[in-house]
Design an enzyme around this catalytic site. Structure first.
Site, PDB file in Angstrom:
ATOM      1  N   ARG A  29       0.824  -1.212   0.000  1.00  7.27           N
ATOM      2  CA  ARG A  29       0.000   0.000   0.000  1.00  7.27           C
ATOM      3  C   ARG A  29       0.861   1.267   0.000  1.00  7.27           C
ATOM      4  O   ARG A  29       0.377   2.342  -0.323  1.00  7.27           O
ATOM      5  CB  ARG A  29      -0.929   0.003   1.214  1.00  7.27           C
ATOM      6  CG  ARG A  29      -1.864  -1.192   1.240  1.00  7.27           C
ATOM      7  CD  ARG A  29      -2.755  -1.188   2.462  1.00  7.27           C
ATOM      8  NE  ARG A  29      -3.785  -0.177   2.368  1.00  7.27           N
ATOM      9  CZ  ARG A  29      -4.685   0.053   3.329  1.00  7.27           C
ATOM     10  NH1 ARG A  29      -4.648  -0.675   4.436  1.00  7.27           N
ATOM     11  NH2 ARG A  29      -5.599   0.968   3.188  1.00  7.27           N
ATOM     12  N   GLN A  30       2.133   1.132   0.373  1.00  8.20           N
ATOM     13  CA  GLN A  30       3.025   2.288   0.411  1.00  8.20           C
ATOM     14  C   GLN A  30       3.763   2.365  -0.925  1.00  8.20           C
ATOM     15  O   GLN A  30       4.975   2.192  -1.019  1.00  8.20           O
ATOM     16  CB  GLN A  30       4.017   2.157   1.571  1.00  8.20           C
ATOM     17  CG  GLN A  30       4.660   3.470   1.967  1.00  8.20           C
ATOM     18  CD  GLN A  30       5.487   3.322   3.224  1.00  8.20           C
ATOM     19  OE1 GLN A  30       5.739   2.216   3.700  1.00  8.20           O
ATOM     20  NE2 GLN A  30       5.923   4.441   3.775  1.00  8.20           N
ATOM     21  N   HIS A  63      -2.141  -4.718  -3.063  1.00 10.39           N
ATOM     22  CA  HIS A  63      -2.979  -3.525  -3.170  1.00 10.39           C
ATOM     23  C   HIS A  63      -2.560  -2.633  -4.334  1.00 10.39           C
ATOM     24  O   HIS A  63      -3.387  -1.897  -4.875  1.00 10.39           O
ATOM     25  CB  HIS A  63      -2.915  -2.745  -1.860  1.00 10.39           C
ATOM     26  CG  HIS A  63      -3.920  -1.639  -1.755  1.00 10.39           C
ATOM     27  ND1 HIS A  63      -5.274  -1.864  -1.609  1.00 10.39           N
ATOM     28  CD2 HIS A  63      -3.773  -0.295  -1.793  1.00 10.39           C
ATOM     29  CE1 HIS A  63      -5.910  -0.717  -1.546  1.00 10.39           C
ATOM     30  NE2 HIS A  63      -5.029   0.247  -1.661  1.00 10.39           N
ATOM     31  N   ASP A 101     -14.826   0.885  -4.657  1.00 12.99           N
ATOM     32  CA  ASP A 101     -14.167   2.119  -5.079  1.00 12.99           C
ATOM     33  C   ASP A 101     -13.658   1.913  -6.499  1.00 12.99           C
ATOM     34  O   ASP A 101     -13.712   0.814  -7.055  1.00 12.99           O
ATOM     35  CB  ASP A 101     -13.032   2.530  -4.126  1.00 12.99           C
ATOM     36  CG  ASP A 101     -11.983   1.457  -3.956  1.00 12.99           C
ATOM     37  OD1 ASP A 101     -11.808   0.629  -4.880  1.00 12.99           O
ATOM     38  OD2 ASP A 101     -11.323   1.421  -2.901  1.00 12.99           O
ATOM     39  N   LYS A 124     -15.794   6.781  -4.024  1.00 16.64           N
ATOM     40  CA  LYS A 124     -15.558   7.201  -2.646  1.00 16.64           C
ATOM     41  C   LYS A 124     -14.518   8.305  -2.579  1.00 16.64           C
ATOM     42  O   LYS A 124     -13.741   8.523  -3.501  1.00 16.64           O
ATOM     43  CB  LYS A 124     -15.079   6.022  -1.795  1.00 16.64           C
ATOM     44  CG  LYS A 124     -13.634   5.624  -2.064  1.00 16.64           C
ATOM     45  CD  LYS A 124     -13.125   4.565  -1.111  1.00 16.64           C
ATOM     46  CE  LYS A 124     -11.634   4.303  -1.333  1.00 16.64           C
ATOM     47  NZ  LYS A 124     -11.101   3.243  -0.463  1.00 16.64           N
ATOM     48  N   ARG A 126     -11.559   9.330   0.339  1.00 23.26           N
ATOM     49  CA  ARG A 126     -10.934   8.991   1.625  1.00 23.26           C
ATOM     50  C   ARG A 126     -10.603  10.288   2.359  1.00 23.26           C
ATOM     51  O   ARG A 126      -9.800  11.091   1.895  1.00 23.26           O
ATOM     52  CB  ARG A 126      -9.676   8.156   1.420  1.00 23.26           C
ATOM     53  CG  ARG A 126      -9.033   7.740   2.739  1.00 23.26           C
ATOM     54  CD  ARG A 126      -7.963   6.691   2.536  1.00 23.26           C
ATOM     55  NE  ARG A 126      -8.507   5.413   2.116  1.00 23.26           N
ATOM     56  CZ  ARG A 126      -9.051   4.526   2.936  1.00 23.26           C
ATOM     57  NH1 ARG A 126      -9.130   4.795   4.247  1.00 23.26           N
ATOM     58  NH2 ARG A 126      -9.524   3.390   2.484  1.00 23.26           N
ATOM     59  N   THR A 155      -9.391  -1.224   7.864  1.00 23.71           N
ATOM     60  CA  THR A 155     -10.217  -0.688   8.954  1.00 23.71           C
ATOM     61  C   THR A 155     -11.705  -0.890   8.706  1.00 23.71           C
ATOM     62  O   THR A 155     -12.515  -0.631   9.592  1.00 23.71           O
ATOM     63  CB  THR A 155      -9.962   0.810   9.152  1.00 23.71           C
ATOM     64  OG1 THR A 155     -10.383   1.519   7.965  1.00 23.71           O
ATOM     65  CG2 THR A 155      -8.481   1.088   9.396  1.00 23.71           C
ATOM     66  N   GLY A 157     -13.495   0.829   6.637  1.00 23.92           N
ATOM     67  CA  GLY A 157     -14.153   2.080   6.262  1.00 23.92           C
ATOM     68  C   GLY A 157     -14.737   2.053   4.860  1.00 23.92           C
ATOM     69  O   GLY A 157     -15.845   2.546   4.623  1.00 23.92           O
ATOM     70  N   THR A 158     -14.013   1.486   3.910  1.00 25.95           N
ATOM     71  CA  THR A 158     -14.494   1.422   2.525  1.00 25.95           C
ATOM     72  C   THR A 158     -15.734   0.546   2.421  1.00 25.95           C
ATOM     73  O   THR A 158     -16.713   0.905   1.754  1.00 25.95           O
ATOM     74  CB  THR A 158     -13.382   0.886   1.614  1.00 25.95           C
ATOM     75  OG1 THR A 158     -12.279   1.798   1.613  1.00 25.95           O
ATOM     76  CG2 THR A 158     -13.882   0.718   0.186  1.00 25.95           C
TER      77      THR A 158
END
Length: 245
Positions: A29-30, A63, A101, A124, A126, A155, A157-158
């Site tokens: 993800r980074q 990701h 998303d 979406k 963020r 988390t 959230g999505t």
């Protein structure tokens, strides 16, 4: 570190070929710098794996789509989500596959094709690392069961934001969610428990504990990895196992 040491040991033992199998590539993800002073963790880890002696890397649903481009050795990007989606669809009838998303659109289309199902997309924004606002739905979900697909749940959230938008547009309660990697860090458990979930399907790429708060089904990716490893060592194609970008 254990992986890097094992790679170095194999290289020093004069192995003919070394393949690193990393089901969950934790730093994927980074993959970009959002502000000055940040690092590219995915590039650092990819370089470390290659530098330690790996000739090839196998990952499952990372990701980032750019992992293969930034890695100095060949990367086989496998996907476990279509098989999870097939398991999640059982008993749902005419289902709509939902991308929570824009980044999950290709994955949703890849899953929907063998299911002969239409695709809907949630757009979406963020707001923070754990807060997401869903703004728009493209597709028809009214009075239909929905199947949300994604590469990972962190988390929650999505998924939470997407579920609320789907219900507002008339989707049937009893939402099914599938994701390759279930990180489920706080506050994911509370968010998922508050949703009308029929079931949540994840793989065992990360250790999972049974939850009384929401229905969780864990599927093994051992057969997927064994198939890929066997084909590579026999110089056969793994094309049908690969993720579609």
């Amino acid at each position: 570190m254990e992986l890097l040491l094992l790679l170095d040991a194999c290289r020093r033992a004069d192995a003919a070929r070394v393949t690193a199998v990393v089901p969950y590539f934790g730093y994927a993800r980074q993959d970009r710098r959002n502000r000055a002073g940040e690092s590219l963790g995915s590039r650092v880890v990819a370089d470390a794996i290659a530098g330690a002696g790996a000739d090839r890397l196998i990952v499952v649903d990372p990701h980032t789509k750019s992992l293969e481009a930034m890695c100095p050795i060949p990367v086989e990007v496998l996907t476990a989500v279509p098989e999870l989606a097939a398991a999640g669809k059982r008993g749902l009838g005419e289902v709509v596959v939902v991308a929570p998303d824009l980044g999950a659109v290709k994955l949703a289309e890849h899953c929907a094709a063998p299911l002969r199902a239409p695709v809907a997309v949630v757009r979406k924004t963020r707001q923070t690392g754990s807060t997401v606002r869903a703004e728009e739905l493209v597709g028809d979900v009214e009075s239909k069961p929905v199947l949300i697909v994604d590469d990972m749940i962190s988390t929650g959230g999505t998924i939470e934001a997407a579920a609320h938008v789907l219900l507002e547009h008339g989707a049937l309660s009893g939402i099914t969610v599938v994701a390759a990697h279930g990180l489920l860090v706080d506050p994911a458990a509370d968010r998922l428990a508050a949703l009308p979930l029929r079931s949540l399907f994840v793989t065992d790429s990360l250790a999972q504990r049974a939850s009384a708060a929401f229905p969780l089904e864990v599927h093994s990716i051992a057969p997927l990895l064994a198939d890929a490893i066997g084909r590579l060592h026999q110089n056969l194609s793994v094309d049908d196992l690969l993720a579609r970008s």
